[in-house]
Write a protein that holds these residues in place. Structure first.
Motif, PDB file in Angstrom:
ATOM      1  N   ALA A  94       0.827  -1.219   0.000  1.00  0.00           N
ATOM      2  CA  ALA A  94       0.000   0.000   0.000  1.00  0.00           C
ATOM      3  C   ALA A  94       0.858   1.265   0.000  1.00  0.00           C
ATOM      4  CB  ALA A  94      -0.936  -0.011   1.209  1.00  0.00           C
ATOM      5  N   GLU A  95       2.166   1.102   0.084  1.00  0.00           N
ATOM      6  CA  GLU A  95       3.125   2.213   0.064  1.00  0.00           C
ATOM      7  C   GLU A  95       2.862   3.236   1.170  1.00  0.00           C
ATOM      8  OE1 GLU A  95       2.884   2.816  -4.527  1.00  0.00           O
ATOM      9  OE2 GLU A  95       4.956   3.153  -3.893  1.00  0.00           O
ATOM     10  N   ILE A  96       2.826   2.718   2.392  1.00  0.00           N
ATOM     11  CA  ILE A  96       2.606   3.576   3.555  1.00  0.00           C
ATOM     12  C   ILE A  96       3.958   3.855   4.221  1.00  0.00           C
ATOM     13  CG2 ILE A  96       1.495   3.758   5.811  1.00  0.00           C
ATOM     14  CD1 ILE A  96      -0.611   1.785   4.765  1.00  0.00           C
ATOM     15  N   ASN A 204     -12.098  12.749  -5.083  1.00  0.00           N
ATOM     16  CA  ASN A 204     -10.935  12.998  -4.217  1.00  0.00           C
ATOM     17  C   ASN A 204     -10.785  11.997  -3.080  1.00  0.00           C
ATOM     18  OD1 ASN A 204     -10.399  15.313  -5.729  1.00  0.00           O
ATOM     19  ND2 ASN A 204     -11.920  16.454  -4.542  1.00  0.00           N
ATOM     20  N   ARG A 205     -11.618  10.959  -3.128  1.00  0.00           N
ATOM     21  CA  ARG A 205     -11.505   9.938  -2.080  1.00  0.00           C
ATOM     22  C   ARG A 205     -10.137   9.285  -2.102  1.00  0.00           C
ATOM     23  NH1 ARG A 205     -14.437   5.344  -1.561  1.00  0.00           N
ATOM     24  NH2 ARG A 205     -14.165   4.891  -3.770  1.00  0.00           N
ATOM     25  N   ARG A 206      -9.569   9.029  -0.922  1.00  0.00           N
ATOM     26  CA  ARG A 206      -8.298   8.327  -0.851  1.00  0.00           C
ATOM     27  C   ARG A 206      -8.558   6.898  -0.385  1.00  0.00           C
ATOM     28  NH1 ARG A 206      -6.684  13.494   0.982  1.00  0.00           N
ATOM     29  NH2 ARG A 206      -8.561  13.248   2.192  1.00  0.00           N
ATOM     30  N   ILE A 207      -7.921   5.939  -1.027  1.00  0.00           N
ATOM     31  CA  ILE A 207      -8.075   4.547  -0.629  1.00  0.00           C
ATOM     32  C   ILE A 207      -6.702   3.953  -0.349  1.00  0.00           C
ATOM     33  CG2 ILE A 207      -8.868   2.264  -1.348  1.00  0.00           C
ATOM     34  CD1 ILE A 207     -10.962   3.723  -3.114  1.00  0.00           C
ATOM     35  N   VAL A 208      -6.526   3.520   0.877  1.00  0.00           N
ATOM     36  CA  VAL A 208      -5.266   2.853   1.244  1.00  0.00           C
ATOM     37  C   VAL A 208      -5.533   1.355   1.154  1.00  0.00           C
ATOM     38  CG1 VAL A 208      -3.718   2.360   3.170  1.00  0.00           C
ATOM     39  CG2 VAL A 208      -4.367   4.716   2.670  1.00  0.00           C
TER      40      VAL A 208
END
Ligand SMILES: Cc1ncc(C[n+]2csc(CCOP(=O)(O)OP(=O)(O)O)c2C)c(N)n1
Ligand code: SF4
Ligand SMILES: [Mg+2]
Lengths: 351, 248
Positions: A94-96, A204-208
Motif C-alpha cells: 500500500a506504500e505507507i 478525491n476519495r483516498r483509498i489505502v
C-alpha cells in the motif's frame, strides 16, 4: 552540547525530534526503553501512544495511523517483528511510509535476549509474503542511531516506504554521549495527497489498499515498486570505508560488530597486517558498487565477513563482489559477541 | 420533477458485487445514510475487512483503508488516534472479527476506542466458500462441518454482543437484523445511535447485524431471510446489550 544517553532512549527522542507523533507497540526485551520513553514523552508534544495487545495489532495501528498521514512508529525485537510480517507486507504494497525499529535478539524461537544479527535476511529480503523491500539501516552507535532516526520519517515519506532500524541489544543498552538535533516543526510538513485524513469525497476519495485482484494491475504495481527500489539504491545507499585505501584484508560488518572490527583493524595494523573495514550503513539497499570496486582493487586479497549469525550478509557480499576475491566468514551466535582479539586471532591463524 | 427519493450521497455509484439476497448491501446503505444524516461527509474514514465486504472501499463515498484479515479495529485505532475529529468505522464479517481478529476487537473495546464497528454475522465464511465460522449455529452445515456443527468436534458458537457487554470500554452495543422493513428501520436507528455516541466521544460502539448468505447456505433468498428470522434470531437475540446513557 552532548548528552549521555542510552541507545533506546536516544532513538526515541530522535524520532520525536524527527516528527514522530504516534507510537504503537508491545513490550519485549531488549527494546522496552523505547515504548517506556514514548509513553510519557509523546503526550508532551501533543502526540499519542498506545500499548497494543500484540505486535500484530501494533503494526496494523501503524498501517492505520500512517495511512491517515501521521508520522508513527513501532519498535520491537525479533519474535515481535516476526509477528508483524503480514502487516509489513501490506504496508509495503500500500506504500505507507512508517518507521520500524528491530532491536535484534538471539533466535530462532524464543532464543535469547542478548545481541544478535540473525534477522538480516528477514529485514533485507522482505520478510513477509510477496515481492517487496524496506529501507534498512544498520547503525553502529548511539549517535548514528540518532542521526539516521532523525531523518527516517522524511526518507520514508519521500519514497512511501517503511524504514527499519536494525539494531541489536547492545546498541539499545549502551550509553554514549550524543548530540541531539533540534525539534522539526511538524506543522510545516506538506499534506499527503494520498492519505486518508477524512476529507476525501467523490473523485478525491483516498483509498489505502493492497488488494490488486487483476493480474496485470498487480504486475504493474510490482514493477512500479521495483523501479522505486532502484531509485532508492541510486540515491540513498550509505556505507563507510575505514582504512581500506591500501588494505589487503577487508573486514566487513554492520552495526556494533563493525565497531569491534575497527578496533581489530588497528590491532592488525600494529602487527603489520594491512587491514581495513567496509561497513554497509544501509543494509537495503546494499552498497554493492562499493563492494565490487573494492574487490576489483589489486591490493585486496580477501574479504572477511563478520556477523552475529550463521552467516547472512555474507551472501550479499559474495553477490556484490562477484566472488572476485575469497570471502571468509567469522561469526558468533546465540548472543555471544566476538572481541577484537577474537578477530585478530581468526585472521592471523588464517594468514 | 420533484425528487422523492435519492440514494445517499455517502455511497458511490459503483454497483455492489454482492449475491442476490445478500444483506451486506442493505447494511452498507444504512451505514452510509447514517453518515450522511450526521453530516460526516468529508469528516470520516472507513475500514474494510477481508471477507465478502473487502471491496467496501469502492462503495463508501469517503476515505477508506483496507485492513488485513481481522485487524480492522487496530487499523481504525491508528486512524482515530491521529485524527480524533473524524468519525471512524470498521466493517467486519464474523470470521474476520470473531475468529482471526478476536484479540483486536476485544482490546479495541476494552480500551474504549472511539470508533464504531459494524459486525456482519452471517454464521459462515462467505468469501472463501462456506467454511464454518465461529458463529456457525449448532447443527448448521458448512463445508468444514458437512454433517452440521457438532460442539464435540467443532466447538461452540460465540455471542459477541454478550461478551463485549461485560467490558467497561464500550458505550453502546446492540444486535439488529435485516429480515423485514421494520427491522431494517430499527437497525438504522441503532447504527445512527452508535455513530452519535462516537461523535459525542462516549466510547467504543458496536452494532452486530444478523445477515444472510444465501449462496453458502444453499438457500433461495427468501428462505435465507427466514433462516435469519427463525434460526439465527433464536440463538442471537436482538436488543441493546450496553448503553452507558441508560442507568439501571
Ligand atoms: C491471514 C489470512 N487468512 C485467511 C484468509 C482467507 N480469508 C479471506 S476471507 C475469509 C473469511 C471471511 O469470512 P467473514 O469474515 O465471515 O466474511 P464474509 O465473507 O462472510 O462476509 C478468509 C478466511 C486471508 N485473506 N488472510
Ligand atoms: S457469498 Fe454470502 S456473504 Fe458473500 S456476497 Fe454472497 S451471499 Fe453475501
Ligand atoms: Mg461471515
Amino acid at each position: 552540547m552532548k548528552e549521555l544517553m542510552k541507545g533506546n532512549e536516544a532513538i526515541a527522542e530522535a524520532a520525536i525530534r524527527g516528527g514522530c507523533r504516534a507510537f504503537f507497540g508491545y513490550p519485549i526485551t531488549p527494546q522496552n526503553e523505547i515504548p517506556e520513553y514514548m509513553s510519557w514523552r509523546l503526550f508532551e508534544v501533543g502526540g499519542t501512544f498506545v500499548q497494543a495487545e500484540s505486535e500484530v495489532a501494533s503494526i496494523n495501528m501503524i498501517y492505520g495511523a500512517c495511512g491517515a498521514g501521521a508520522r508513527a512508529m513501532t519498535s520491537s525485537s525479533s519474535p515481535g517483528i516476526s509477528l508483524m510480517q503480514e502487516g509489513i507486507s501490506y504496508i509495503c504494497c500500500a506504500e505507507i511510509p512508517c518507521v520500524l525499529v528491530n532491536m535484534v535478539r538471539g533466535g530462532p524461537g524464543l532464543g535469547g535476549i542478548q545481541p544478535a544479527q540473525g534477522d538480516y535476511f528477514q529485514a533485507t529480503k522482505g520478510g513477509g509474503h510477496g515481492d517487496y523491500h524496506m529501507i534498512v539501516f544498520g547503525p553502529q552507535g548511539v549517535q548514528e542511531c540518532v542521526d539516521l532516526m532523525y531523518n527516517a520519517f522524511d526518507l520514508a515519506e519521500k519514497y512511501r516506504i517503511p524504514v527499519m532500524m536494525l539494531g541489536d541489544g547492545m546498541l539499545g543498552q549502551i550509553m554514549e554521549p550524543v548530540e541531539l538535533p533540534p525539534m522539526k516543526d511538524v506543522s510545516k510538513l506538506e499534506k499527503k495527497a494520498w492519505a486518508t485524513d477524512g476529507t476525501g469525497v467523490g473523485k478525491n476519495r483516498r483509498i489505502v489498499n493492497s488488494l490488486l485482484i487483476e493480474p496485470d494491475k498487480l504486475e504493474a504495481h510490482i514493477k512500479h515498486l521495483e523501479e522505486k527500489y532502484a531509485e532508492i539504491a541510486k540515491n540513498e545507499t550509505l556505507y563507510e570505508e575505514y582504512m581500506t585505501d591500501d588494505a589487503e584484508i577487508v573486514l566487513t560488518a554492520y552495526g556494533t560488530v563493525a565497531r569491534i572490527g575497527k578496533s581489530a583493524v588497528h590491532m592488525l595494523r600494529e602487527k603489520g597486517i594491512k587491514a581495513g573495514l567496509l561497513r554497509p550503513i544501509t543494509l537495503y539497499p546494499f552498497p554493492s558498487d562499493a563492494f565490487l570496486k573494492t574487490a576489483q582493487k589489486d591490493s585486496v586479497k580477501k574479504f572477511v565477513c563478520m556477523e552475529l549469525s550463521s552467516g547472512q550478509m555474507i551472501e550479499d557480499v559474495k553477490l556484490a563482489t562477484h566472488m572476485l576475491k575469497p570471502v571468509e566468514f567469522f561469526g558468533r551466535n546465540g548472543g555471544n559477541v566476538m572481541t577484537p582479539e577474537d578477530i585478530v586471532d581468526f585472521i592471523t591463524k588464517e594468514a | 420533477m420533484a425528487v422523492v427519493f435519492q440514494k445517499t450521497k455517502m455511497l458511490t455509484d459503483t454497483p455492489f458485487h454482492y449475491c442476490p439476497g445478500c444483506t451486506h448491501g442493505i447494511a452498507h446503505r444504512l451505514v452510509a445514510e447514517c453518515l450522511e444524516e450526521l453530516g460526516a461527509e468529508g469528516k470520516c474514514v472507513g475500514v474494510a475487512p477481508v471477507g465478502c465486504a473487502v471491496f467496501a472501499y469502492n462503495y463508501f463515498n469517503c476515505d477508506m483503508q483496507e485492513a488485513s484479515h481481522g485487524r480492522a479495529p487496530a487499523v481504525a485505532t491508528g486512524i482515530k488516534r491521529v485524527a480524533p475529529e473524524n468519525l471512524v468505522f470498521a466493517y467486519q464479517g464474523d470470521g474476520d472479527l470473531a475468529s482471526i481478529g478476536m484479540a483486536e476487537i476485544v482490546h479495541a473495546a476494552m480500551r474504549g476506542e472511539k470508533i464504531t464497528v459494524i459486525f456482519i454475522n452471517n454464521t459462515i465464511y462467505g468469501m472463501t466458500g462456506g467454511q464454518m465460522a465461529p458463529t456457525t449455529l449448532i447443527g448448521e452445515k458448512a463445508t468444514t462441518c458437512i454433517y452440521g456443527r457438532d460442539p464435540e468436534k467443532n466447538g461452540n458458537p460465540v455471542k459477541m454482543c454478550e461478551m463485549l457487554a461485560t467490558l467497561t470500554g464500550p458505550a453502546y452495543i446492540e444486535r439488529v437484523a435485516l429480515f423485514d422493513a421494520a427491522h431494517v428501520r430499527a437497525a438504522k436507528k441503532a447504527i445512527k445511535k452508535a455513530f452519535t455516541y462516537q461523535k459525542e466521544n462516549k466510547g467504543f460502539t458496536f452494532i452486530e447485524v444478523l445477515s444472510s448468505c444465501p449462496t453458502n447456505w444453499g438457500m433461495a433468498p427468501e428462505q435465507a431471510i427466514q433462516f435469519v428470522k427463525n434460526e439465527m434470531q433464536a440463538f442471537y437475540p436482538l436488543g441493546v446489550y450496553k448503553d452507558t446513557e441508560v442507568k439501571d
